[in-house]
Design a protein around this motif. Sequence first.
Motif, PDB file in Angstrom:
ATOM      1  N   GLN A   3       0.831  -1.196   0.000  1.00 17.23           N
ATOM      2  CA  GLN A   3       0.000   0.000   0.000  1.00 17.23           C
ATOM      3  C   GLN A   3       0.870   1.252   0.000  1.00 17.23           C
ATOM      4  O   GLN A   3       2.006   1.240   0.455  1.00 17.23           O
ATOM      5  CB  GLN A   3      -0.906   0.002   1.215  1.00 17.23           C
ATOM      6  CG  GLN A   3      -1.874  -1.165   1.223  1.00 17.23           C
ATOM      7  CD  GLN A   3      -2.755  -1.167   2.455  1.00 17.23           C
ATOM      8  OE1 GLN A   3      -2.564  -0.377   3.369  1.00 17.23           O
ATOM      9  NE2 GLN A   3      -3.715  -2.056   2.474  1.00 17.23           N
ATOM     10  N   THR A  35       0.280   3.954   1.755  1.00 14.45           N
ATOM     11  CA  THR A  35       0.438   4.432   3.122  1.00 14.45           C
ATOM     12  C   THR A  35       0.722   3.244   4.023  1.00 14.45           C
ATOM     13  O   THR A  35       0.137   2.177   3.865  1.00 14.45           O
ATOM     14  CB  THR A  35      -0.838   5.149   3.602  1.00 14.45           C
ATOM     15  OG1 THR A  35      -1.925   4.240   3.516  1.00 14.45           O
ATOM     16  CG2 THR A  35      -1.122   6.377   2.764  1.00 14.45           C
ATOM     17  N   HIS A  36       1.610   3.448   4.953  1.00 14.15           N
ATOM     18  CA  HIS A  36       1.984   2.382   5.870  1.00 14.15           C
ATOM     19  C   HIS A  36       1.347   2.623   7.230  1.00 14.15           C
ATOM     20  O   HIS A  36       1.204   3.763   7.664  1.00 14.15           O
ATOM     21  CB  HIS A  36       3.511   2.325   6.017  1.00 14.15           C
ATOM     22  CG  HIS A  36       4.195   2.003   4.736  1.00 14.15           C
ATOM     23  ND1 HIS A  36       4.275   0.730   4.232  1.00 14.15           N
ATOM     24  CD2 HIS A  36       4.819   2.791   3.844  1.00 14.15           C
ATOM     25  CE1 HIS A  36       4.918   0.750   3.095  1.00 14.15           C
ATOM     26  NE2 HIS A  36       5.264   1.992   2.823  1.00 14.15           N
ATOM     27  N   LYS A  37       0.975   1.557   7.886  1.00  9.81           N
ATOM     28  CA  LYS A  37       0.401   1.675   9.228  1.00  9.81           C
ATOM     29  C   LYS A  37       1.526   1.725  10.247  1.00  9.81           C
ATOM     30  O   LYS A  37       2.554   1.075  10.092  1.00  9.81           O
ATOM     31  CB  LYS A  37      -0.522   0.496   9.512  1.00  9.81           C
ATOM     32  CG  LYS A  37      -1.744   0.508   8.607  1.00  9.81           C
ATOM     33  CD  LYS A  37      -2.664  -0.623   8.916  1.00  9.81           C
ATOM     34  CE  LYS A  37      -3.868  -0.548   8.006  1.00  9.81           C
ATOM     35  NZ  LYS A  37      -4.781  -1.646   8.243  1.00  9.81           N
ATOM     36  N   GLN A  38       1.305   2.502  11.280  1.00 14.56           N
ATOM     37  CA  GLN A  38       2.300   2.708  12.329  1.00 14.56           C
ATOM     38  C   GLN A  38       1.949   1.848  13.535  1.00 14.56           C
ATOM     39  O   GLN A  38       0.865   1.984  14.092  1.00 14.56           O
ATOM     40  CB  GLN A  38       2.319   4.190  12.731  1.00 14.56           C
ATOM     41  CG  GLN A  38       3.294   4.549  13.801  1.00 14.56           C
ATOM     42  CD  GLN A  38       4.733   4.430  13.328  1.00 14.56           C
ATOM     43  OE1 GLN A  38       5.045   4.770  12.214  1.00 14.56           O
ATOM     44  NE2 GLN A  38       5.594   3.936  14.182  1.00 14.56           N
TER      45      GLN A  38
END
Length: 92
Positions: free
Chosen positions: A52, A54-57
């Motif tokens: 994706q 955007t990456h999840k933190q």
Amino acid sequence: MSETKLDSETAALLASLERGLQQAARGDFARVHTPEEIKARKKAGRPAGSVQATHKQPTTLRLDEDVLARWRASGKGWQTRAAEVLAKYAPR
């Protein structure tokens, strides 16, 4: 034809080979795959296109036991659903 005396290691190896051949004849082993079948297998890892933008933190969030239990009981994907609820109600 003369009979040859075998040493113990050679006799053990031949006995092992004989057992293996008998097992193979009975179908006790997994099927042997051709090189083409091996090559056609999917490689392990993420499917193509799954990265994706955007990456999840990762973070630590302390929740009440019953709240966490209800989220987990909602089934697979509960973390994603919880993140969506938090995003919806996050201060602007």
